[in-house]
Motif scaffolding. Structure first.
Motif, PDB file in Angstrom:
ATOM      1  N   ASP A 100      47.825  37.632  43.830  1.00 14.03           N
ATOM      2  CA  ASP A 100      48.307  38.943  43.551  1.00 14.03           C
ATOM      3  C   ASP A 100      49.836  38.936  44.117  1.00 14.03           C
ATOM      4  OD1 ASP A 100      46.172  39.694  42.184  1.00 14.03           O
ATOM      5  OD2 ASP A 100      45.269  40.787  43.925  1.00 14.03           O
TER       6      ASP A 100
ATOM      7  N   ASP B  65      40.833  34.895  46.646  1.00  8.32           N
ATOM      8  CA  ASP B  65      40.804  35.038  45.059  1.00  8.32           C
ATOM      9  C   ASP B  65      40.076  33.912  44.681  1.00  8.32           C
ATOM     10  OD1 ASP B  65      41.917  34.810  42.512  1.00  8.32           O
ATOM     11  OD2 ASP B  65      43.734  35.628  42.962  1.00  8.32           O
TER      12      ASP B  65
ATOM     13  N   SER C  41      52.469  37.758  41.846  1.00  3.77           N
ATOM     14  CA  SER C  41      52.517  38.378  40.871  1.00  3.77           C
ATOM     15  C   SER C  41      53.600  39.678  40.940  1.00  3.77           C
ATOM     16  CB  SER C  41      51.202  39.148  40.416  1.00  3.77           C
ATOM     17  OG  SER C  41      50.387  38.115  39.856  1.00  3.77           O
ATOM     18  N   SER C  42      53.701  40.096  42.161  1.00  2.00           N
ATOM     19  CA  SER C  42      54.545  40.964  42.244  1.00  2.00           C
ATOM     20  C   SER C  42      55.846  40.812  43.378  1.00  2.00           C
ATOM     21  CB  SER C  42      54.038  42.255  43.303  1.00  2.00           C
ATOM     22  OG  SER C  42      53.409  41.697  44.467  1.00  2.00           O
TER      23      SER C  42
ATOM     24  N   ASN D 120      47.980  31.178  40.057  1.00  4.46           N
ATOM     25  CA  ASN D 120      49.068  32.084  40.067  1.00  4.46           C
ATOM     26  C   ASN D 120      49.909  31.859  41.465  1.00  4.46           C
ATOM     27  OD1 ASN D 120      50.977  34.213  39.663  1.00  4.46           O
ATOM     28  ND2 ASN D 120      49.744  35.671  39.868  1.00  4.46           N
TER      29      ASN D 120
END
Length: 775
Positions: free
Chosen positions: A636, A435, A639-640, A534
C-alpha cells in the motif's frame, strides 16, 4: 511565537538602547617566558576560557618555553606563576590554526606590572558569528550514563535544539541521522548511535564543541549538527595514567584505563575499555526483554615534534559491541532472539608543517573498517532475518591555513573512497502480519559498490573592529547510486557591543547532505522488486537545504551568559528512514520538502561562588511534505508514495523541551548536583490497529499515548549526582562519584508505534557509581 518575539525584542532593546587541523577550529599557543632582563624563567601557568569550558594547566621548563595544543577558538585568561616573581595575568585571543607565540615578561615580586584580568572576561567571544555550545573536561568526567556507551551523546543531548529518539539517536534541530562527529580532525559521518556503531571512548576526551549553525565551509556531507571532539594533547612529562570502574542498575559493570608517557618531543598513549549491561537499547516494553550487551576496545597513539615546524601523529583504535535486540511481548512469548555484532577498526596519520609564521599546512589520512551482522533464531516472529553489511572507508585531506591582517583564512580538499557491501535474507514466520502478496522468503546476495566523494573549500574569518564576517564556499561531488555536484556558500555576520558585553549574530548556510549509508544498497537494488507485486524503488538523492539563524549572546555581571536563537531550515529531498517489513533493518528514504523552525534560549553559569549550571528551553516545530522522492516502498505504501502530497509532522517535532542542572561545590573535595529534563512528547503516526498494539506493548505503554492529540505523553526525568575526591597528592588522586537518573521512576515513552521509529521506553530509575584513580 511568543519566545521568538521576546528574543527579537530583547535583541533590539539591548543592541540599540536609544532607539542590535586537522584541528578544525583549534589553535596552538607557544608560550615564552622571560624576566625583565630577558633571561628565561621556569614556572607554571593556566589558560581559562569560561565560554569554551576549558581550564588548561601548563608547565614551562628552564628554556622558558611551553606548547599548548588543541585550544578552541576564543578568548583566554592566562595566569603564570614563578618563584621570586609576581603572578602574571593577561588576555589571549585565538582565531587561527596558525600556532601563535605568546610572550610573558615577569615583574619581580611583589611588584606586578600587569593588570589583573578576571576569568569572566572570557564569558563572551566577541569574534564569533554563530552560537557554539561547549562541553568541558569537568562535565565529561562527572557524567555517568544510565545506559553505557552514551556518555558523550548524553552531554550533546543536553544542548539546546537536540533531541534523543529511540536507542540514543541524536537529532539536532529536526534532522534525521545527519550528525557529524569530528574526532581529532577525523570526520565520522555514519550513524554513531548505540544500535549502529560502538561508542566513542570518553576517557581521553578533553573537550567538545557543538555546532548547529554558522558552519565553516570545511564541514560537509552531514550537517544537521557537528560535534567536535578533542582528546588530551598536553600530557605532562613522564608516565601518567587513569583507571576507572563503574557499576550500577541493570547489572551494569564497566572498566577503563589509560596510560600516557611523554619524554621530550615524544608522546605515547594507550587505553582500553569494556562493559556489560542488561539494558543497552531502549526496549519497546516495560519488561526489558533480551537487552544484554558486551563491549570492549582499545586505542593507541604516538605523537612526535620533529622540529618547531613539523609534527607527526599516528593513532589506531579497535572497538566491538555485541548485543541483543529487545523483544516485544509477542516476540518474547515466542522465544525470539536476535543478535547484533558491530566491529570497527580505524587508523589515522596526521602531519603538520609550519610554512611561515603566518601559514600552516596539515595533511591527514585514515582507514576505517566497519562491519555489522544481524542474526535471528528459528523462533523469531513475524520474520526471521539475517544481515551482514559494512564498509572500508579511506579518507584523505590536506589543508592550508593562514593569518594576515584582519583575515584568518583556510582552504583545502578532501576525498572519501569507500567500498560498501551488504547481504540480507529473510523468512516470514507469521504471514498474517504482511500483505498477502509479500514473498515469504527472500535473499539479497552480497553487493558491493564504491562510494566516492570529493570536496574543495575556501573560507575566511574577517575582523574589523567590533564587526566580524565569516564567509566560505564549498564544492562537493557525490557518486554512489546517483551522481551530483553542489556548491554551498556560507555567510555569517556579527556585531559586538562592548559596553553591553553583547554579541549579535546572523548566519546563512547552504547545505548539501549525502544520504545515510546504512542499507542504502538494499533500498536501491532492483532485486527487491520480487518481494511484492507492488514495489516502488526511487534513487535516494542528497538533500539540499538552506539554514538561517539569528541570535545573541549576552554576558551579565561577569557570571551569567544568555544565548538566544531563532532558526529555520528549509529542505528539498528531506531525508528520513523506514524499516523493511518487520525486520528491524532501517534504510533511508526522502520526501519532497520540509521546513523546521524554532527558538532556543539558554542561561549558563560557568562559575558563581560555589555554584555552576544551566537551564535551557527549546521550542521546535517541523513538517514534511510528500510525495516521496527516494527510497523503497512496498504494498500500500508503494501505491500512494508518488501521489500523497499531504503534510506530516517530522518525527523529531517536540514542541517544548526544558533541561536544567545546578552544581554546588560543597567543600574543597565534595560536590553535589541536581538535574531535570522535560519533553512535551513526539508525534505518533499509527500504522497498526489498537488491539494489535495492546498485544505487542501492553496497557502501561498504551496509557502513555494521547491518541486524540497524536502525541506521546510528556516525559519528565529528575536526577542527582555527588562526588568526593577521597585523596589527592600532586598528580595522584582517588575520586568517587554516584549518580541517579529518573528518580521518580516515571514511565517515559520516547516513541510509540511510529511508522519510522518504532516504540521505545526510556530508562526507569537507575543508580550508578564510579571509582577513578589517577597518577
Amino acid at each position: 511565537m511568543l519566545l521568538r518575539a521576546a528574543i527579537l525584542f530583547l535583541s533590539f532593546v539591548v543592541a540599540f538602547p536609544s532607539a542590535v587541523t586537522a584541528q578544525r577550529e583549534r589553535g596552538e599557543v607557544r608560550v615564552e617566558v622571560h624576566d625583565p632582563q630577558g633571561s628565561t624563567v621556569a614556572g607554571e601557568g593556566e589558560l581559562v576560557s569560561e565560554l569554551n569550558e576549558v581550564r588548561r594547566e601548563f608547565k614551562v621548563g628552564p628554556d622558558g618555553k611551553s606548547v599548548v595544543q588543541g585550544l578552541p577558538f576564543g578568548r583566554y585568561h592566562v595566569r603564570f606563576r614563578a618563584q621570586g616573581f609576581a603572578e602574571w595575568s593577561g588576555m589571549l585571543e585565538i582565531r587561527s590554526e596558525v600556532p601563535q607565540t605568546f610572550g610573558i615578561t615577569l615583574g619581580v615580586a611583589p611588584v606586578s606590572t600587569q593588570i589583573q584580568v578576571p576569568d569572566s572576561a572570557t564569558l563572551v567571544d566577541p569574534s564569533r558569528t554563530g552560537v557554539t555550545y561547549a562541553v568541558g573536561k569537568n562535565a565529561i568526567e562527572e557524567q555517568i550514563p544510565a545506559q553505557p556507551g552514551r556518555t558523550l551523546t548524553d552531554l550533546v543531548n543536553d544542548q539546546p535544539g537536540w533531541i534523543y529518539e529511540a536507542n540514543g539517536v541524536l537529532h539536532p534541530r529536526g534532522s534525521e541521522y545527519d550528525v557529524q562527529f569530528v574526532f581529532d580532525g577525523l570526520p565520522l559521518t555514519q550513524n554513531r548511535s548505540p544500535a549502529f556503531a560502538p561508542s566513542l571512548d570518553p576517557d581521553d576526551v578533553e573537550s567538545m564543541r557543538v555546532l548547529t549553525a554558522s558552519y565553516p565551509a570545511e564541514y560537509g556531507r552531514k550537517l544537521g549538527g557537528v560535534v567536535e571532539v578533542t582528546t588530551n594533547k598536553n600530557p605532562p612529562d613522564g608516565l601518567h595514567g587513569e583507571f576507572g570502574v563503574e557499576g550500577g542498575s541493570f547489572s551494569t559493570t564497566s572498566a577503563s584505563g589509560r596510560v600516557a608517557y611523554t619524554s621530550g618531543k615524544d608522546r605515547f598513549s594507550f587505553g582500553g575499555q569494556g562493559f556489560h549491561t542488561d539494558r543497552y537499547l531502549d526496549p519497546p516494553v516495560l519488561q526489558n526483554f533480551t537487552n544484554r550487551a558486551n563491549s570492549d576496545g582499545f586505542a593507541a597513539s604516538y605523537e612526535r615534534d620533529f622540529s618547531d615546524n613539523d609534527r607527526l601523529r599516528v593513532s589506531i583504535s579497535h572497538n566491538t559491541v555485541r548485543f541483543l535486540v529487545p523483544n516485544e511481548l509477542v516476540q518474547q512469548n515466542a522465544l525470539q532472539r536476535q543478535d547484533i555484532a558491530d566491529v570497527e577498526t580505524s587508523g589515522q596519520i596526521y602531519w603538520q608543517h609550519i610554512v611561515s609564521p603566518d601559514v600552516v599546512m596539515s595533511t591527514a589520512a585514515s582507514v576505517r573498517d566497519s562491519r555489522a551482522a544481524l542474526s535471528s533464531n528459528s523462533s523469531a516472529t513475524p520474520i526471521i532475518v539475517s544481515q551482514d553489511r559494512g564498509y572500508r572507508e579511506g579518507y584523505a585531506r590536506t589543508d592550508l591555513a593562514g593569518h594576515r591582517g584582519h583575515h584568518d583564512w583556510k582552504t583545502g580538499m578532501d576525498a572519501v573512497f569507500n567500498p560498501v557491501h551488504e547481504t540480507l535474507s529473510y523468512s516470514i514466520t507469521d504471514p498474517s502480519q504482511f500483505d498477502p502478496a509479500t514473498l515469504a522468503q527472500f535473499t539479497f546476495p552480497r553487493h558491493e559498490v564504491w562510494d566516492l566523494e570529493q570536496s574543495l573549500y575556501v573560507q575566511d574569518a574577517m575582523h574589523y573592529g567590533n564587526w566580524n564576517i565569516s564567509a566560505g564556499l564549498r564544492l562537493d561531488h557525490y557518486d554512489f547510486n546517483v551522481a551530483e555536484w553542489a556548491a554551498s556558500p556560507r555567510l555569517g555576520i556579527s556585531r559586538f557591543i562592548p559596553g553591553w558585553n553583547l554579541l549579535l549574530h546572523t548566519s546563512y548556510d547552504r547545505v548539501f547532505q549525502t544520504p545515510a549509508l546504512e542499507n542504502l544498497l538494499l533500498a536501491s537494488s532492483p532485486d527487491l522488486r520480487v518481494t511484492n507485486r507492488n514495489v516502488l524503488r526511487l534513487p535516494v538523492r542528497p538533500a539540499h537545504a538552506n539554514y538561517y539563524e539569528f541570535g545573541l549572546t549576552k554576558g551579565i555581571a561577569g557570571k551569567l551568559r544568555i544565548e538566544a536563537n531563532i532558526f529555520r531550515r528549509d529542505f528539498r529531498d528531506y531525508p528520513d528512514d523506514d524499516v523493511l517489513l518487520d525486520t528491524g533493518v532501517g534504510f533511508p528514504i526522502s520526501f519532497r520538502k520540509a521546513r523546521i523552525f524554532g527558538e532556543e534560549l539558554s542561561v549558563q553559569v560557568p562559575h558563581w561562588w560555589r555554584f555552576s549550571g544551566f537551564v535551557s528551553y527549546s521550542n521546535q516545530a517541523g513538517y514534511g511534505e510528500g510525495p516521496a522522492t527516494g527510497g523503497l516502498f512496498l504494498g500500500d505504501d508503494a501505491s500512494s508514495a508518488l501521489t500523497d502530497a499531504s503534510r506530516f509532522a517530522v518525527t523529531q517535532d517536540q514542541r517544548n523541551t526544558v533541561r536544567a542542572r545546578v552544581r554546588m561545590q560543597t567543600t574543597k573535595r565534595t560536590w553535589i548536583a541536581l538535574s531535570g529534563e522535560y519533553g512535551s512528547g513526539l508525534p505518533v503516526e499509527l500504522d497498526a490497529k489498537t488491539v494489535d498494539l495492546l498485544a505487542q506493548y501492553g496497557p502501561e505503554i498504551l496509557g502513555k499515548v494521547n491518541f486524540a492529540r497524536g502525541r506521546v505523553a510528556p516525559n519528565f526525568s529528575p536526577g542527582a549526582a555527588a562526588g568526593w575526591e577521597v585523596y589527592r597528592k600532586e598528580q595522584r588522586s582517588v575520586g568517587l562519584q554516584i549518580q541517579g537518573e529518573n528518580l521518580t521512576d516515571r514511565v517515559n515513552v520516547l516513541n510509540f508505534a511510529s511508522l519510522f521509529s518504532g516504540t521505545a521506553v526510556a530508562s526507569p530509575r537507575s543508580v550508578s557509581a564510579r571509582l577513578r584513580l589517577s597518577f
